[in-house]
Design a protein around this motif. Structure first.
Motif, mmCIF file in Angstrom:
data_model
loop_
_atom_site.group_PDB
_atom_site.id
_atom_site.type_symbol
_atom_site.label_atom_id
_atom_site.label_comp_id
_atom_site.label_asym_id
_atom_site.label_seq_id
_atom_site.Cartn_x
_atom_site.Cartn_y
_atom_site.Cartn_z
ATOM 1 N N PHE A 12 0.847 -1.201 0.000
ATOM 2 C CA PHE A 12 0.000 0.000 0.000
ATOM 3 C C PHE A 12 0.878 1.245 0.000
ATOM 4 O O PHE A 12 1.798 1.391 0.803
ATOM 5 N N THR A 13 0.547 2.183 -0.885
ATOM 6 C CA THR A 13 1.396 3.358 -1.059
ATOM 7 C C THR A 13 1.526 4.172 0.229
ATOM 8 O O THR A 13 2.606 4.700 0.543
ATOM 9 N N ASN A 14 0.438 4.280 0.982
ATOM 10 C CA ASN A 14 0.523 5.092 2.201
ATOM 11 C C ASN A 14 1.332 4.389 3.293
ATOM 12 O O ASN A 14 1.918 5.053 4.150
ATOM 13 N N ARG A 17 5.036 4.953 2.309
ATOM 14 C CA ARG A 17 5.488 6.313 2.671
ATOM 15 C C ARG A 17 6.107 6.299 4.081
ATOM 16 O O ARG A 17 7.153 6.914 4.317
ATOM 17 N N PHE A 36 -6.863 -7.655 4.658
ATOM 18 C CA PHE A 36 -7.987 -6.977 4.002
ATOM 19 C C PHE A 36 -9.039 -7.966 3.522
ATOM 20 O O PHE A 36 -10.229 -7.676 3.543
ATOM 21 N N HIS A 41 -9.161 -4.781 8.619
ATOM 22 C CA HIS A 41 -8.971 -3.323 8.731
ATOM 23 C C HIS A 41 -10.228 -2.616 9.211
ATOM 24 O O HIS A 41 -10.173 -1.460 9.639
ATOM 25 N N LYS A 42 -11.363 -3.310 9.120
ATOM 26 C CA LYS A 42 -12.620 -2.713 9.598
ATOM 27 C C LYS A 42 -13.057 -3.327 10.938
ATOM 28 O O LYS A 42 -14.139 -3.015 11.439
ATOM 29 N N GLY A 53 -10.473 2.915 9.756
ATOM 30 C CA GLY A 53 -10.391 1.558 9.223
ATOM 31 C C GLY A 53 -9.479 1.476 8.009
ATOM 32 O O GLY A 53 -9.751 0.757 7.043
ATOM 33 N N GLN A 54 -8.383 2.240 8.042
ATOM 34 C CA GLN A 54 -7.448 2.261 6.920
ATOM 35 C C GLN A 54 -6.048 1.900 7.428
ATOM 36 O O GLN A 54 -5.770 1.914 8.633
ATOM 37 N N VAL A 55 -5.153 1.635 6.458
ATOM 38 C CA VAL A 55 -3.732 1.464 6.785
ATOM 39 C C VAL A 55 -2.954 2.561 6.096
ATOM 40 O O VAL A 55 -3.403 3.092 5.073
ATOM 41 N N GLN A 67 -2.676 8.256 9.643
ATOM 42 C CA GLN A 67 -2.371 9.252 8.597
ATOM 43 C C GLN A 67 -0.877 9.207 8.276
ATOM 44 O O GLN A 67 -0.032 9.645 9.073
ATOM 45 N N SER A 68 -0.563 8.705 7.098
ATOM 46 C CA SER A 68 0.828 8.366 6.766
ATOM 47 C C SER A 68 1.776 9.559 6.828
ATOM 48 O O SER A 68 2.924 9.430 7.259
ATOM 49 N N ARG A 69 1.330 10.728 6.418
ATOM 50 C CA ARG A 69 2.234 11.891 6.414
ATOM 51 C C ARG A 69 2.511 12.376 7.846
ATOM 52 O O ARG A 69 3.627 12.814 8.152
ATOM 53 N N HIS A 114 -3.305 8.732 -7.801
ATOM 54 C CA HIS A 114 -4.033 7.594 -7.224
ATOM 55 C C HIS A 114 -5.293 7.287 -8.026
ATOM 56 O O HIS A 114 -5.668 6.112 -8.148
HETATM 57 N N1 LIG Z 1 -4.724 9.672 4.204
HETATM 58 C C1 LIG Z 1 -4.477 8.316 4.604
HETATM 59 C C2 LIG Z 1 -5.002 7.373 3.525
HETATM 60 C C3 LIG Z 1 -4.937 5.925 3.958
HETATM 61 C C4 LIG Z 1 -5.528 5.007 2.920
HETATM 62 O O1 LIG Z 1 -6.274 5.423 2.021
HETATM 63 N N2 LIG Z 1 -5.204 3.716 3.059
HETATM 64 C C5 LIG Z 1 -5.758 2.732 2.110
HETATM 65 C C6 LIG Z 1 -4.639 1.795 1.688
HETATM 66 S S1 LIG Z 1 -3.256 2.693 1.123
HETATM 67 O O2 LIG Z 1 -3.799 3.435 -0.113
HETATM 68 C C7 LIG Z 1 -6.815 1.932 2.839
HETATM 69 O O3 LIG Z 1 -6.623 1.553 3.982
HETATM 70 N N3 LIG Z 1 -7.928 1.689 2.126
HETATM 71 C C8 LIG Z 1 -9.001 0.876 2.697
HETATM 72 C C9 LIG Z 1 -10.212 1.705 2.985
HETATM 73 O O4 LIG Z 1 -10.150 2.927 2.734
HETATM 74 O O5 LIG Z 1 -11.219 1.111 3.428
HETATM 75 C C10 LIG Z 1 -2.983 8.116 4.872
HETATM 76 O O6 LIG Z 1 -2.199 8.815 4.210
HETATM 77 O O7 LIG Z 1 -2.614 7.284 5.726
#
Ligand SMILES: N[C@@H](CCC(=O)N[C@@H](CSO)C(=O)NCC(=O)O)C(=O)O
Length: 218
Positions: A12-14, A17, A36, A41-42, A53-55, A67-69, A114
């Motif tokens: 995953f790109t984030n 980072r 996933f 993740h959820k 619910g993101q990575v 938040q990756s940044r 993206h």
């Molecule tokens: N602004 C946040 C975005 C994280 C994100 O979109 N993560 C994606 C995978 S990486 O592209 C993710 O978890 N997608 C699953 C979802 O959104 O349900 C960050 O920079 O960390």
């Protein structure tokens, strides 16, 4: 000191980072996979780390971030030395320029890149077909950003200025995948951008994370 934990696949790109920042400062870290396919993740455990619910999510002792940044800035602040100061902290002018161009990357470059990646590589996996209208619009948005980058890089070796920073690193994950797609030719019209990317992709930390991305990309 226990290694920090990064939750999410390197593919995953984030997540990538965050990993490249950890590699740049030589910090020990552990990648913890989040399944996933099982929608982990959820699930409650991961939602406690990242309420969206993101990575990625990130843990350093009792500190949990998402938040990756923001995670990247934490890593670079924590491990800052005179030799490795990729946020240019201590210099209000240079650090302000890092903020400016990191916002450009997050709010203009990344969404355009993206969107193309999603249409070309993700939509088909989800049973859809690439929307060529969206791709065309996104490529046009990207061209407008690259016009600005080309002018900027004709004056400075790196985007924020004449010093490498998180701004440069933050561009690599999406660009890495983009260069493997039919639209990579968009960059042919931007020689300064291409030279900048060539130097970026030659960084040992970037090469290491690309190897991790390849291992996980399926
Ligand atoms: N602004 C946040 C975005 C994280 C994100 O979109 N993560 C994606 C995978 S990486 O592209 C993710 O978890 N997608 C699953 C979802 O959104 O349900 C960050 O920079 O960390």
């Amino acid at each position: 000191m226990a290694p920090v934990k990064v939750f999410g696949s390197a593919a995953f790109t984030n997540v990538a980072r965050v990993l490249v920042c950890l590699e740049e400062v030589g910090a020990e870290y552990e990648i913890v996979d989040v399944d996933f396919h099982a929608r982990e993740h959820k699930g409650p455990d991961h939602l406690a780390r990242n309420p969206f619910g993101q990575v990625p999510a990130f843990q350093d002792g009792d500190l949990t971030l998402f938040q990756s940044r923001a995670i990247s800035r934490y890593v670079l602040r924590k491990h800052r030395t005179d030799e490795v100061n990729l946020l240019r902290e201590g210099d209000p002018r240079e650090s302000a320029l890092v903020d400016v161009w990191l916002d450009v990357e997050a709010l203009s470059f990344d969404p355009a890149m993206h969107s193309v990646f999603y249409q070309h590589r993700v939509a088909p996996v989800l049973g859809g077909t690439p929307d060529e209208k969206i791709i065309g619009e996104s490529v046009e948005k990207l061209r407008k950003v690259l016009d600005v980058y080309e002018a900027r890089l004709s004056k400075h070796r790196y985007l924020a200025g004449d010093f490498p920073s998180l701004v440069d690193l933050s561009h690599f994950p999406e660009t890495h995948y983009f260069m493997g797609m039919p639209y990579a030719a968009v960059f042919d019209a931007y020689p300064r951008v291409r030279a900048w990317l060539e130097e970026l992709f030659d960084r040992p930390a970037v090469k290491k994370v690309i190897s991790l991305m390849a291992k996980d990309f399926n």
